[in-house]
Scaffold this active site. Structure first.
Site, mmCIF file in Angstrom:
data_model
loop_
_atom_site.group_PDB
_atom_site.id
_atom_site.type_symbol
_atom_site.label_atom_id
_atom_site.label_comp_id
_atom_site.label_asym_id
_atom_site.label_seq_id
_atom_site.Cartn_x
_atom_site.Cartn_y
_atom_site.Cartn_z
ATOM 1 N N ASP A 31 32.597 23.920 1.645
ATOM 2 C CA ASP A 31 33.448 24.900 0.956
ATOM 3 C C ASP A 31 32.640 26.132 0.554
ATOM 4 O OD1 ASP A 31 35.520 23.033 1.139
ATOM 5 O OD2 ASP A 31 35.155 22.247 -0.867
ATOM 6 N N ASP A 67 34.333 15.812 -2.229
ATOM 7 C CA ASP A 67 33.942 16.940 -3.076
ATOM 8 C C ASP A 67 33.123 16.406 -4.235
ATOM 9 O OD1 ASP A 67 35.279 18.918 -1.598
ATOM 10 O OD2 ASP A 67 37.157 18.589 -2.663
#
Length: 171
Positions: free
Chosen positions: A141, A125
Site C-alpha cells: 500500500d 495489513d
C-alpha cells in the site's frame, strides 16, 4: 541484435528486478506480521501515534468492496498488464526514469497485494497510525500510495501530453 533490442531487454530486466525486490520486502514484512502479530495485541512503537496491528483486509483501500475477490483479481491483472505494456513502450531515457520507477513500485504494490488475495483471500495489513486513526496498511500500500502521489506530481508539473506519444507509436 541491435542497440534498441538490448535497451528493451535491459529495461525489462531492470523493471522485474526492482519490482521483485519490492515484492520480496512486502512479502517478508507480511510474513513477519503474521508470525509476530496475528492473534496478539498491537505492538506499540510510539504510544498514541504508531503501532503494528495485525489485520486481514478482504476489500480494497479503506476496506471497501469487502469479499469481491474476483473483481480484484481481474482489475489487478489488467493493471499489471497495462503497466507492463507502458514500461515496454517507455523510452529508456533519463527523461522517463521517474516514470519508470513509479511504474515499478505501482506494479510491485499491486502484485504484492494480489499474491495475498490469491493465497489467503485477504490482504495482510499491519501498519497503523493511531494518532489519526488511519486505516491499517502494508508495504504494498505504501508503494502504491507514494508512487501514485509522485505520478500525479509528475503529470501535473513535469510531463506534457506530447511526452506520452511513445504509447501509440509502433516499435
Amino acid at each position: 541484435m541491435n542497440s534498441t533490442d538490448n535497451k528493451i531487454k535491459i529495461k525489462i530486466i531492470l523493471f522485474f528486478v526492482i519490482s521483485a525486490i519490492a515484492v520480496f520486502i512486502d512479502r517478508y514484512t507480511k510474513i513477519l506480521a503474521v508470525a509476530n502479530l496475528k492473534g496478539k495485541p498491537s505492538y506499540i512503537l510510539i504510544k498514541g501515534v504508531f503501532e503494528f496491528l495485525y489485520s486481514e483486509n478482504r476489500g480494497a483501500a479503506f476496506s471497501i468492496l469487502q469479499g469481491k475477490q474476483w473483481f480484484f483479481y481481474i482489475v489487478t491483472l489488467l493493471v499489471l498488464l497495462v503497466i507492463y505494456y507502458i514500461v515496454y513502450k517507455l523510452p529508456f531515457e533519463k527523461k522517463y526514469m521517474p516514470l519508470f520507477y513509479i511504474l515499478c513500485f505501482i506494479f510491485a504494490g499491486a502484485l504484492g497485494n494480489f499474491i495475498d488475495r490469491v493465497m489467503y483471500a485477504y490482504v495482510v495489513d499491519f501498519i497503523y497510525i493511531s494518532l489519526i486513526n488511519f486505516p491499517i496498511f502494508n508495504m504494498a500500500d505504501i508503494y502504491i500510495s507514494i508512487a501514485t502521489t509522485v505520478l500525479i506530481v509528475c503529470l501535473l508539473f513535469i510531463y506534457k501530453e506530447e511526452d506520452f506519444r511513445f504509447i501509440k507509436n509502433k516499435k
